[in-house]
Scaffold this motif. Structure first.
Motif, PDB file in Angstrom:
ATOM      1  N   GLY A 103      -3.857  13.086   2.068  1.00 55.33           N
ATOM      2  CA  GLY A 103      -3.690  12.354   0.824  1.00 55.33           C
ATOM      3  C   GLY A 103      -4.077  10.892   0.894  1.00 55.33           C
ATOM      4  O   GLY A 103      -3.921  10.162  -0.072  1.00 55.33           O
ATOM      5  N   GLN A 104      -4.561  10.426   2.064  1.00 55.32           N
ATOM      6  CA  GLN A 104      -4.904   9.020   2.210  1.00 55.32           C
ATOM      7  C   GLN A 104      -6.082   8.640   1.330  1.00 55.32           C
ATOM      8  O   GLN A 104      -7.014   9.419   1.129  1.00 55.32           O
ATOM      9  CB  GLN A 104      -5.232   8.695   3.674  1.00 55.32           C
ATOM     10  CG  GLN A 104      -4.001   8.336   4.495  1.00 55.32           C
ATOM     11  CD  GLN A 104      -4.371   7.751   5.838  1.00 55.32           C
ATOM     12  OE1 GLN A 104      -5.159   8.322   6.578  1.00 55.32           O
ATOM     13  NE2 GLN A 104      -3.801   6.613   6.160  1.00 55.32           N
ATOM     14  N   ALA A 105      -6.041   7.418   0.820  1.00 55.17           N
ATOM     15  CA  ALA A 105      -7.083   6.931  -0.078  1.00 55.17           C
ATOM     16  C   ALA A 105      -8.392   6.708   0.670  1.00 55.17           C
ATOM     17  O   ALA A 105      -8.409   6.097   1.740  1.00 55.17           O
ATOM     18  CB  ALA A 105      -6.626   5.623  -0.722  1.00 55.17           C
TER      19      ALA A 105
ATOM     20  N   GLU B 214      -1.381   1.141   1.133  1.00 58.95           N
ATOM     21  CA  GLU B 214      -0.994   2.083   2.182  1.00 58.95           C
ATOM     22  C   GLU B 214      -1.031   1.424   3.560  1.00 58.95           C
ATOM     23  O   GLU B 214      -0.118   1.597   4.374  1.00 58.95           O
ATOM     24  CB  GLU B 214      -1.907   3.305   2.153  1.00 58.95           C
ATOM     25  CG  GLU B 214      -1.680   4.221   0.957  1.00 58.95           C
ATOM     26  CD  GLU B 214      -2.636   5.395   0.944  1.00 58.95           C
ATOM     27  OE1 GLU B 214      -3.540   5.457   1.808  1.00 58.95           O
ATOM     28  OE2 GLU B 214      -2.502   6.267   0.055  1.00 58.95           O
ATOM     29  N   HIS B 215      -2.100   0.663   3.826  1.00 58.96           N
ATOM     30  CA  HIS B 215      -2.218  -0.005   5.130  1.00 58.96           C
ATOM     31  C   HIS B 215      -1.126  -1.049   5.320  1.00 58.96           C
ATOM     32  O   HIS B 215      -0.598  -1.209   6.428  1.00 58.96           O
ATOM     33  CB  HIS B 215      -3.595  -0.648   5.263  1.00 58.96           C
ATOM     34  CG  HIS B 215      -4.674   0.323   5.636  1.00 58.96           C
ATOM     35  ND1 HIS B 215      -5.544   0.857   4.716  1.00 58.96           N
ATOM     36  CD2 HIS B 215      -5.006   0.884   6.823  1.00 58.96           C
ATOM     37  CE1 HIS B 215      -6.373   1.685   5.313  1.00 58.96           C
ATOM     38  NE2 HIS B 215      -6.062   1.726   6.597  1.00 58.96           N
TER      39      HIS B 215
ATOM     40  N   ALA C 166       5.473   7.763   8.059  1.00 58.71           N
ATOM     41  CA  ALA C 166       4.474   7.650   6.987  1.00 58.71           C
ATOM     42  C   ALA C 166       4.573   8.835   6.037  1.00 58.71           C
ATOM     43  O   ALA C 166       4.530   8.676   4.816  1.00 58.71           O
ATOM     44  CB  ALA C 166       3.077   7.573   7.586  1.00 58.71           C
ATOM     45  N   ARG C 167       4.745  10.010   6.605  1.00 57.43           N
ATOM     46  CA  ARG C 167       4.782  11.235   5.794  1.00 57.43           C
ATOM     47  C   ARG C 167       6.101  11.376   5.040  1.00 57.43           C
ATOM     48  O   ARG C 167       6.111  11.643   3.829  1.00 57.43           O
ATOM     49  CB  ARG C 167       4.564  12.449   6.712  1.00 57.43           C
ATOM     50  CG  ARG C 167       4.551  13.796   5.984  1.00 57.43           C
ATOM     51  CD  ARG C 167       4.346  14.925   6.972  1.00 57.43           C
ATOM     52  NE  ARG C 167       5.405  14.979   7.977  1.00 57.43           N
ATOM     53  CZ  ARG C 167       5.237  14.644   9.262  1.00 57.43           C
ATOM     54  NH1 ARG C 167       4.062  14.236   9.691  1.00 57.43           N
ATOM     55  NH2 ARG C 167       6.237  14.717  10.123  1.00 57.43           N
ATOM     56  N   ASP C 168       7.219  11.223   5.740  1.00 58.71           N
ATOM     57  CA  ASP C 168       8.508  11.563   5.131  1.00 58.71           C
ATOM     58  C   ASP C 168       9.245  10.385   4.508  1.00 58.71           C
ATOM     59  O   ASP C 168      10.115  10.587   3.660  1.00 58.71           O
ATOM     60  CB  ASP C 168       9.407  12.218   6.191  1.00 58.71           C
ATOM     61  CG  ASP C 168       8.879  13.570   6.618  1.00 58.71           C
ATOM     62  OD1 ASP C 168       8.364  14.297   5.754  1.00 58.71           O
ATOM     63  OD2 ASP C 168       8.964  13.905   7.817  1.00 58.71           O
TER      64      ASP C 168
ATOM     65  N   SER D 118      -9.436   1.438  -3.509  1.00 63.20           N
ATOM     66  CA  SER D 118      -9.348   0.385  -2.488  1.00 63.20           C
ATOM     67  C   SER D 118      -8.000  -0.320  -2.558  1.00 63.20           C
ATOM     68  O   SER D 118      -7.392  -0.644  -1.531  1.00 63.20           O
ATOM     69  CB  SER D 118     -10.474  -0.634  -2.677  1.00 63.20           C
ATOM     70  OG  SER D 118     -11.723  -0.075  -2.370  1.00 63.20           O
ATOM     71  N   SER D 119      -7.531  -0.548  -3.784  1.00 61.03           N
ATOM     72  CA  SER D 119      -6.212  -1.166  -3.958  1.00 61.03           C
ATOM     73  C   SER D 119      -5.121  -0.267  -3.389  1.00 61.03           C
ATOM     74  O   SER D 119      -4.194  -0.728  -2.716  1.00 61.03           O
ATOM     75  CB  SER D 119      -5.942  -1.435  -5.439  1.00 61.03           C
ATOM     76  OG  SER D 119      -6.888  -2.323  -5.968  1.00 61.03           O
TER      77      SER D 119
END
Length: 230
Positions: A140-142, A77-78, A130-132, A71-72
């Motif tokens: 790979g997103q959590a 990421e968000h 986001a990717r590069d 979650s962290s």
């Protein structure tokens, strides 16, 4: 014309690590707990109670820990995506230059790098950055809930192995049988994980068995000491 493709294994790292970690923890912690309690000269019913309690507590601990951790990661990421989204809205041209510079740094010719950046951002500007730029991809997103359930499930699977041996074994042979079968389970787990991940099988197997044997030996010694004192 046939397209040549290689079969890589690095995409398995995420789920393989979680599965191995959960099952390994289940086997080691539950077998060590059973051996420690058994070494203290307790009854088989007490040993089983301790094993079941360890299974439930361990599964919940793994699930909670994984959920909080992922979650962290998801929150970070968000936050990064929101920063990038705002930057694209306010400085689109500069962001395009930034993406082109990333491709240039990887060896793409300047003119081609600008072309690639322009085309990728026309299709999905946020996805490209986001990717590069950040290193976040769809695969790979959590996913906190998925990680929590997977960790709990693999822990329970691993913990059930020594627990079932303890339930089946006669009291006089409980300690050697639980220790022996737990080491065999760990060897199988290490070999399977190495096979799936493409790592050296013998090295992975010996590593898993060594740490498992050490944990079981230490808890058995502690249980024996407390059993004598009691």
């Amino acid at each position: 014309m046939a397209v040549h493709t290689e079969h890589h294994r690095s995409h398995r790292n995420g789920w393989l690590r979680a599965a191995v970690l959960g099952a390994n923890d289940g086997i080691v912690s539950t077998s060590s707990l059973i051996l420690g309690v058994a070494a203290a000269s307790t009854t088989q019913s007490d040993i089983m109670l301790a094993g079941v309690a360890g299974l439930v507590a361990g599964a919940m601990s793994m699930a909670a820990g994984e959920y909080v951790s992922v979650s962290s990661q998801s929150g970070t990421e968000h936050a990064d995506l929101n920063i990038e989204r705002k930057a694209l809205a306010e400085h689109y041209e500069l962001e395009q230059e930034e993406l082109a510079a990333i491709y240039e740094a990887r060896g793409v010719a300047p003119g081609l790098a600008r072309q690639v950046a322009e085309q990728l951002m026309t299709n999905d500007a946020l996805g490209a950055h986001a990717r590069d730029e950040i290193g976040i991809s769809d695969t790979g997103q959590a996913r906190p809930l998925q990680a929590a359930l997977s960790s709990a499930a693999t822990f329970i699977t691993g913990a059930l192995m020594p627990l079932l041996v303890a339930w089946w074994a006669p009291p006089s042979l409980l300690i050697p049988l639980v220790a022996l079968f737990s080491l065999l389970f760990l060897a199988l787990l290490g070999a399977t994980a190495a096979k799936v991940g493409g790592a050296p099988i013998l090295k992975a197997t010996m590593r898993v068995m060594f740490w498992g044997a050490l944990a079981m030996a230490l808890t058995s010694a502690i249980g024996r000491v407390f059993g004598v004192v009691a």
